[in-house]
Scaffold this active site. Sequence first.
Site, PDB file in Angstrom:
ATOM      1  N   GLY A 113       0.173  10.556  15.718  1.00 13.92           N
ATOM      2  CA  GLY A 113       1.273   9.765  15.393  1.00 13.92           C
ATOM      3  C   GLY A 113       1.737   9.133  16.642  1.00 13.92           C
ATOM      4  N   TRP A 149       4.633   9.927  18.124  1.00 20.25           N
ATOM      5  CA  TRP A 149       5.040  10.932  19.230  1.00 20.25           C
ATOM      6  C   TRP A 149       3.906  11.735  19.833  1.00 20.25           C
ATOM      7  CZ3 TRP A 149       8.225  11.102  22.786  1.00 20.25           C
ATOM      8  CH2 TRP A 149       8.952  12.264  23.154  1.00 20.25           C
ATOM      9  N   LYS A 192       9.703  18.749  14.511  1.00 23.87           N
ATOM     10  CA  LYS A 192      11.229  18.988  14.273  1.00 23.87           C
ATOM     11  C   LYS A 192      11.266  18.940  12.724  1.00 23.87           C
ATOM     12  CE  LYS A 192      12.657  16.220  18.053  1.00 23.87           C
ATOM     13  NZ  LYS A 192      13.296  15.066  18.795  1.00 23.87           N
ATOM     14  N   GLY A 247      14.148  16.731  22.238  1.00 25.58           N
ATOM     15  CA  GLY A 247      15.103  16.185  22.825  1.00 25.58           C
ATOM     16  C   GLY A 247      15.311  14.761  22.459  1.00 25.58           C
ATOM     17  N   LYS A 307      19.524  17.682  13.139  1.00 29.38           N
ATOM     18  CA  LYS A 307      19.661  16.190  13.486  1.00 29.38           C
ATOM     19  C   LYS A 307      19.249  15.109  12.310  1.00 29.38           C
ATOM     20  CE  LYS A 307      16.103  14.931  15.478  1.00 29.38           C
ATOM     21  NZ  LYS A 307      15.275  13.699  15.309  1.00 29.38           N
ATOM     22  N   SER A 357      14.568   5.223  14.937  1.00 27.54           N
ATOM     23  CA  SER A 357      14.342   6.463  14.198  1.00 27.54           C
ATOM     24  C   SER A 357      14.241   6.165  12.495  1.00 27.54           C
ATOM     25  CB  SER A 357      15.815   7.261  14.119  1.00 27.54           C
ATOM     26  OG  SER A 357      16.031   8.274  12.948  1.00 27.54           O
ATOM     27  N   ARG A 358      13.040   6.780  12.180  1.00 27.68           N
ATOM     28  CA  ARG A 358      12.502   6.622  10.649  1.00 27.68           C
ATOM     29  C   ARG A 358      13.631   7.311   9.691  1.00 27.68           C
ATOM     30  NH1 ARG A 358       6.994   9.836  11.278  1.00 27.68           N
ATOM     31  NH2 ARG A 358       6.935   8.549  13.229  1.00 27.68           N
ATOM     32  N   VAL A 410       6.110  10.272   7.500  1.00 26.97           N
ATOM     33  CA  VAL A 410       6.840  11.365   7.142  1.00 26.97           C
ATOM     34  C   VAL A 410       8.262  11.007   7.847  1.00 26.97           C
ATOM     35  CG1 VAL A 410       7.192  13.997   7.602  1.00 26.97           C
ATOM     36  CG2 VAL A 410       4.879  12.891   6.894  1.00 26.97           C
TER      37      VAL A 410
END
Length: 333
Positions: free
Chosen positions: A11, A13, A107, A138, A193, A256-257, A281
């Site tokens: 993906g 990341w 995460k 992070g 978060k 950010s998804r 996801v």
Amino acid sequence: MQKQVAVLGAGSWGTALSKVLYENGCSVNLWSRNQSQVDEINHCHSNKNYLPDSVLPDGLKATSNLKAAVETAQVIVFVVPTKAIRNLAHQIAEFITEPKLIVHASKGLEQLTHKRISTILEEEIPIKKRTAIVALSGPSHAEEVMANDLTTITAASEDEESAKTVQGLFINDYFRVYTNKDILGVEIGAALKNIIAVGAGAISGMGFGDNAKAALVTRGLAEITRLGVAMGADPLTFMGLSGVGDLIVTCTSPHSRNWRAGHLLGEGQEIDTILTEMGMVVEGISTTKAAFELSQEYNIDMPITDAIYKVVYEDAEVKYVILGLMQREGKSE
């Protein structure tokens, strides 16, 4: 000596971390179960579905052969959705013939069990087949790492030397890595978060401004810390990169998804439609359920998590839930 690293998950990341490792001189095998994605990475040097504007290094190689990727690796990096961690860890355990350093950069919390990712990895990869487990977490957007934008994250492990090894693998002029012994706190901050980011997106989608955003992030940090400390984390961890740092980047950016999903919720779209159209996801949605159940188990007050849970799982209208947060009884900060 060149480190052999398997990165499991292609993906955004996983691809960005593979690029960092490759540029740092590691021999990287980026694994994906999708052969067409593997072919695109190897022949076109792109990953358009996840990073449409990025060009990958020519020498970065991908594979769909899980056994081949794992067998030759000294370090294995998991970068797949939380729900896929257990099955994938179970699969690779049979391919490991000598101890490997296990890293994860995912995460979330496992549904039903509420277990952290390092706990899942401990359960599925026998201790004789791993030297240590390190969480890499992070404030970081893959798109910015691909552009060599300045990024700072944490490598967390109970084994300090292994955390330093991971630090050495990833650190460079634009990608700085700190170490931390509190893997529990780092994983809890990383997971929770995402819930607050859904809320931040929702208030933006409803048209509220910076005052509301600042309040949500600050009070979100407070409830994350309450639960984390109750579970045994160091409260100072939540003031670091995997706490307030990750909150800032995830709650303030359309990259950010989780924020994007929340923004669409705030505009009035249905959660099922949002998840289908995004095609990726959104960890904050599933983590909301796990965190809500954990808050009840530990008897911790988590009003923002409760609010997001009502919207996502009880079909409550987002505008009434957000206003309900403002109408709670006054209390000391």
